[in-house]
Design an enzyme around this catalytic site. Sequence first.
Site, PDB file in Angstrom:
ATOM      1  N   ASN A 134      -1.922   2.660   5.497  1.00 14.13           N
ATOM      2  CA  ASN A 134      -1.066   1.527   5.143  1.00 14.13           C
ATOM      3  C   ASN A 134      -0.714   0.819   6.439  1.00 14.13           C
ATOM      4  O   ASN A 134      -0.276   1.460   7.388  1.00 14.13           O
ATOM      5  CB  ASN A 134       0.203   2.056   4.453  1.00 14.13           C
ATOM      6  CG  ASN A 134       1.260   0.982   4.294  1.00 14.13           C
ATOM      7  OD1 ASN A 134       0.951  -0.190   4.162  1.00 14.13           O
ATOM      8  ND2 ASN A 134       2.523   1.383   4.313  1.00 14.13           N
ATOM      9  N   GLY A 135      -0.924  -0.510   6.478  1.00  9.57           N
ATOM     10  CA  GLY A 135      -0.617  -1.263   7.700  1.00  9.57           C
ATOM     11  C   GLY A 135      -1.778  -2.176   8.020  1.00  9.57           C
ATOM     12  O   GLY A 135      -2.621  -2.459   7.163  1.00  9.57           O
ATOM     13  N   ARG A 147       4.112  -0.445  -4.630  1.00  8.14           N
ATOM     14  CA  ARG A 147       3.760  -0.896  -3.280  1.00  8.14           C
ATOM     15  C   ARG A 147       2.435  -1.653  -3.249  1.00  8.14           C
ATOM     16  O   ARG A 147       2.025  -2.162  -2.208  1.00  8.14           O
ATOM     17  CB  ARG A 147       3.678   0.302  -2.332  1.00  8.14           C
ATOM     18  CG  ARG A 147       4.962   1.084  -2.229  1.00  8.14           C
ATOM     19  CD  ARG A 147       4.783   2.246  -1.284  1.00  8.14           C
ATOM     20  NE  ARG A 147       4.581   1.793   0.063  1.00  8.14           N
ATOM     21  CZ  ARG A 147       5.525   1.550   0.947  1.00  8.14           C
ATOM     22  NH1 ARG A 147       6.780   1.714   0.600  1.00  8.14           N
ATOM     23  NH2 ARG A 147       5.250   1.144   2.159  1.00  8.14           N
ATOM     24  N   LYS A 194      13.469 -15.480  -8.983  1.00 12.39           N
ATOM     25  CA  LYS A 194      13.204 -14.432  -9.975  1.00 12.39           C
ATOM     26  C   LYS A 194      12.396 -15.009 -11.123  1.00 12.39           C
ATOM     27  O   LYS A 194      11.460 -14.393 -11.604  1.00 12.39           O
ATOM     28  CB  LYS A 194      14.553 -13.897 -10.480  1.00 12.39           C
ATOM     29  CG  LYS A 194      14.571 -12.467 -10.793  1.00 12.39           C
ATOM     30  CD  LYS A 194      14.968 -11.565  -9.648  1.00 12.39           C
ATOM     31  CE  LYS A 194      14.193 -11.754  -8.399  1.00 12.39           C
ATOM     32  NZ  LYS A 194      14.620 -10.947  -7.294  1.00 12.39           N
ATOM     33  N   HIS A 198      18.656 -36.531  -4.161  1.00 13.72           N
ATOM     34  CA  HIS A 198      17.941 -36.971  -2.951  1.00 13.72           C
ATOM     35  C   HIS A 198      16.430 -36.790  -3.075  1.00 13.72           C
ATOM     36  O   HIS A 198      15.739 -36.714  -2.065  1.00 13.72           O
ATOM     37  CB  HIS A 198      18.475 -36.227  -1.723  1.00 13.72           C
ATOM     38  CG  HIS A 198      19.904 -36.559  -1.415  1.00 13.72           C
ATOM     39  ND1 HIS A 198      20.281 -37.791  -0.928  1.00 13.72           N
ATOM     40  CD2 HIS A 198      21.045 -35.846  -1.566  1.00 13.72           C
ATOM     41  CE1 HIS A 198      21.603 -37.816  -0.784  1.00 13.72           C
ATOM     42  NE2 HIS A 198      22.092 -36.645  -1.162  1.00 13.72           N
ATOM     43  N   CYS A 209       0.840  -1.189   0.000  1.00 15.02           N
ATOM     44  CA  CYS A 209       0.000   0.000   0.000  1.00 15.02           C
ATOM     45  C   CYS A 209       0.881   1.247   0.000  1.00 15.02           C
ATOM     46  O   CYS A 209       1.873   1.329   0.706  1.00 15.02           O
ATOM     47  CB  CYS A 209      -0.945   0.105   1.189  1.00 15.02           C
ATOM     48  SG  CYS A 209      -2.133  -1.224   1.252  1.00 15.02           S
ATOM     49  N   GLU A 214       8.762 -15.712 -10.087  1.00 14.76           N
ATOM     50  CA  GLU A 214       8.088 -14.480  -9.690  1.00 14.76           C
ATOM     51  C   GLU A 214       7.580 -13.684 -10.894  1.00 14.76           C
ATOM     52  O   GLU A 214       6.473 -13.157 -10.872  1.00 14.76           O
ATOM     53  CB  GLU A 214       9.102 -13.656  -8.883  1.00 14.76           C
ATOM     54  CG  GLU A 214       8.598 -12.369  -8.327  1.00 14.76           C
ATOM     55  CD  GLU A 214       9.690 -11.624  -7.569  1.00 14.76           C
ATOM     56  OE1 GLU A 214      10.891 -11.964  -7.708  1.00 14.76           O
ATOM     57  OE2 GLU A 214       9.354 -10.682  -6.842  1.00 14.76           O
ATOM     58  N   TRP A 262      -2.563  -2.794  -1.671  1.00 14.37           N
ATOM     59  CA  TRP A 262      -2.235  -4.212  -1.718  1.00 14.37           C
ATOM     60  C   TRP A 262      -3.124  -4.832  -0.655  1.00 14.37           C
ATOM     61  O   TRP A 262      -2.951  -4.578   0.538  1.00 14.37           O
ATOM     62  CB  TRP A 262      -0.759  -4.432  -1.390  1.00 14.37           C
ATOM     63  CG  TRP A 262      -0.306  -5.852  -1.565  1.00 14.37           C
ATOM     64  CD1 TRP A 262       0.087  -6.441  -2.731  1.00 14.37           C
ATOM     65  CD2 TRP A 262      -0.187  -6.851  -0.547  1.00 14.37           C
ATOM     66  NE1 TRP A 262       0.434  -7.750  -2.496  1.00 14.37           N
ATOM     67  CE2 TRP A 262       0.287  -8.032  -1.174  1.00 14.37           C
ATOM     68  CE3 TRP A 262      -0.416  -6.884   0.825  1.00 14.37           C
ATOM     69  CZ2 TRP A 262       0.521  -9.208  -0.476  1.00 14.37           C
ATOM     70  CZ3 TRP A 262      -0.188  -8.052   1.524  1.00 14.37           C
ATOM     71  CH2 TRP A 262       0.279  -9.206   0.870  1.00 14.37           C
ATOM     72  N   LYS A 319       6.159  -4.443  -3.625  1.00 10.00           N
ATOM     73  CA  LYS A 319       7.588  -4.222  -3.418  1.00 10.00           C
ATOM     74  C   LYS A 319       7.968  -4.284  -1.943  1.00 10.00           C
ATOM     75  O   LYS A 319       8.970  -4.850  -1.569  1.00 10.00           O
ATOM     76  CB  LYS A 319       7.960  -2.863  -4.010  1.00 10.00           C
ATOM     77  CG  LYS A 319       9.439  -2.520  -3.916  1.00 10.00           C
ATOM     78  CD  LYS A 319      10.222  -3.270  -4.953  1.00 10.00           C
ATOM     79  CE  LYS A 319      11.708  -3.016  -4.892  1.00 10.00           C
ATOM     80  NZ  LYS A 319      12.432  -4.141  -5.501  1.00 10.00           N
ATOM     81  N   GLU A 323      18.161 -17.764  -5.951  1.00  9.22           N
ATOM     82  CA  GLU A 323      17.723 -16.454  -6.422  1.00  9.22           C
ATOM     83  C   GLU A 323      17.266 -16.532  -7.882  1.00  9.22           C
ATOM     84  O   GLU A 323      16.264 -15.921  -8.274  1.00  9.22           O
ATOM     85  CB  GLU A 323      18.868 -15.437  -6.239  1.00  9.22           C
ATOM     86  CG  GLU A 323      18.616 -14.052  -6.783  1.00  9.22           C
ATOM     87  CD  GLU A 323      17.376 -13.365  -6.216  1.00  9.22           C
ATOM     88  OE1 GLU A 323      16.788 -13.845  -5.239  1.00  9.22           O
ATOM     89  OE2 GLU A 323      16.988 -12.331  -6.787  1.00  9.22           O
TER      90      GLU A 323
HETATM   91  C1  F6R Z   1      11.887 -10.723  -4.806  1.00  6.22           C
HETATM   92  C2  F6R Z   1      11.891  -9.657  -3.800  1.00  6.22           C
HETATM   93  C3  F6R Z   1      11.484 -10.004  -2.414  1.00  6.22           C
HETATM   94  C4  F6R Z   1      12.221  -9.114  -1.391  1.00  6.22           C
HETATM   95  C5  F6R Z   1      11.687  -9.396   0.021  1.00  6.22           C
HETATM   96  C6  F6R Z   1      12.451  -8.612   1.078  1.00  6.22           C
HETATM   97  O1  F6R Z   1      12.297 -10.249  -6.051  1.00  6.22           O
HETATM   98  O2  F6R Z   1      12.177  -8.528  -4.092  1.00  6.22           O
HETATM   99  O3  F6R Z   1      11.696 -11.354  -2.158  1.00  6.22           O
HETATM  100  O4  F6R Z   1      13.581  -9.388  -1.463  1.00  6.22           O
HETATM  101  O5  F6R Z   1      10.335  -9.077   0.090  1.00  6.22           O
HETATM  102  O6  F6R Z   1      12.387  -7.253   0.833  1.00  6.22           O
HETATM  103  P1  F6R Z   1      13.424  -6.245   1.493  1.00  6.22           P
HETATM  104  O7  F6R Z   1      14.756  -6.522   0.906  1.00  6.22           O
HETATM  105  O8  F6R Z   1      12.903  -4.881   1.160  1.00  6.22           O
HETATM  106  O9  F6R Z   1      13.405  -6.528   2.966  1.00  6.22           O
END
Ligand code: F6R
Length: 616
Positions: free
Chosen positions: A101-102, A27, A495, A514, A2, A498, A75, A611, A491
């Site tokens: 937001n929250g 956000r 990615k 395994h 949000c 996602e 969100w 984000k 990672e």
């Molecule tokens: C994936 C991604 C998330 C963030 C996670 C932590 O591409 O961006 O997995 O890495 O939500 O976010 P931060 O780094 O802001 O604590």
Amino acid sequence: MCGIIGRVGTDEAIDSLLTGLENLEYRGYDSAGVAIQNGAGIKVQKRSGKVDELKSALEDTTTLEGEVGIGHTRWSTHGPPTDENAHPHTDSTRDVAVVHNGIIENYGDLKGQLEAAGHEFTSDTDTEVIPHLMQRYLDAGFDSERAFRAAIDQLEGSYAVAAMVAGEHVLYAARQGSPLVVGLDDDGFFLASDVPAFLEYTDDVVYLEDGDVVVVEPDRITFTDATGDRIDRTPETVEWDPEQAGKGAYDHYMHKEIHEQPTALTQALEGRVNSERGEISLESVPAAAFEGVDRVQFIACGTSYHASLYGSIAMNRVGIPTSAHLANEYGTSAPPADDRTLVIAVTQSGETADTLSAMRHAREQGARLLTVTNVVGSTATRRADDVLLIRAGPEIGVAATKTFSSQAAMLVLLARRLASDFEGASSMSTTRETGGGREDLETLIDDLQGLPRAMQSILESDAAERLAEQYLDARSYFFIGRGLGYPVALEGALKFKEITYEHAEGFAAGELKHGPLALVTSETPVVAVFTGDADGKVCNNAEEAQTRGAPLIAVCPANHRATEIADAHLEIPAIHPALAGLLANVQLQLLSYQAAAKLGRPIDKPRNLAKSVTVE
Ligand code: F6R
């Protein structure tokens, strides 16, 4: 998670509110709305869907004239993404409008009390209790500021909230556990969840602290604490510029941010590595800063967790006993910590609720707290004893890219820097493979300085794009690696899934046999990451999958023996083994990006994600 925006000034508010919402869309993008007030009262427009849909609904923004307004991009937490659940929310008389937001944890109790007193609710949200609470206090004769304070005093949970009352040229705002920042320009003030919201208008900001309450008028802003006592908050100037925060010539922020990595790394390394003296110096971690500490624990989520795993391997290799933990598990399954433990919270945004909660837990155990973050003034920076900034510049794409590279590079530096504070650590092995010793440090420093150039060479290649096309019909994608290649494999898979919405998993290469090997077929490409850590064994594991029909993609330098067996090759320049994973990761980012682009996915805003994850 949000985004909220508020504007009080002497100019029309609508344009800057809509710009702010577009800039905050990373956000959350389930719904968007604005409320503006002028002499005729408060007008609200809100829609499910993205900000563009709100803009289409606002064909004629002159119907929203006024110099005071609030906006929100959502969100969803409580209630589906419908028009009714979109913010701003109002009381029954539409005299109060609120964005939030929250999460209000006690909203069920509050809603019950208000309904019993005759208040009618029109949404499923927790937020709607706030305007109704304000209305109750206004009806009881409180002035607006007292009504706002009395309402937020009732709230349990986390909030950044902005409210306005019909007929007033004022915004009321408060912060508890969710980010809120004030922007100051010549014509008035902004309130926002994050600086990029108003960066086109001003770079003078004040970061609010938990418990702060502000009253914003066109020509002044009053900062108070929760009890109403005045407090001083000094403006600072942020160094991000609006162009950095925009998309430039790229179709997606993610693509732009992948390409920004050489610059981001140059910024991160500036003044921190000195090849003439063969030294690493981190301004916030001076020599002996952590003397007495005997172990390190990382806490982080998602991509930042993968960077932490990378960092923990680098730390262990120079002799620092280190473990990496998912922040959301730390409170329930953390190993013991005390005043000899350094807990390092790695978080791009500095606002991730899981990570902040783990920091609180670490603090209660008496641990020292360092945060490695990208956002100056974020909550993590205020909760930690020390801060190491990764200086990557704003990252808007929901999928973290450049910040992973900068985090991991900083953690490699930090490992070397901390080694001298840990008894016995720096006297560890001097071999290139294990990453200790003077000679190795000099090679590492040289290669760190060449890292941006090495990354650039990968960015200029179209190999990942061709491979993305070739394997676009695959059923599932597996990523494998050992040592520093393991977090990179994790990672790479995160990615990929996602942003492409295709199934992808990362494994320690040795684990395939395994269990996961049962899934391997000719429709499951295996992407093997070679970083110089037990490459021979990674080759064996990759061949085990290939023998069962899986196409093998090797991510490794030219002339590496893996190129002889692989079906396809993503090349990385040869470099110090502590850095090879960072180069391999760039190839994997490009592979994901190109596959998602070919599949037509909404790359910067993957479904169901946001984000900054400010809920636990
Ligand atoms: C994936 C991604 C998330 C963030 C996670 C932590 O591409 O961006 O997995 O890495 O939500 O976010 P931060 O780094 O802001 O604590």
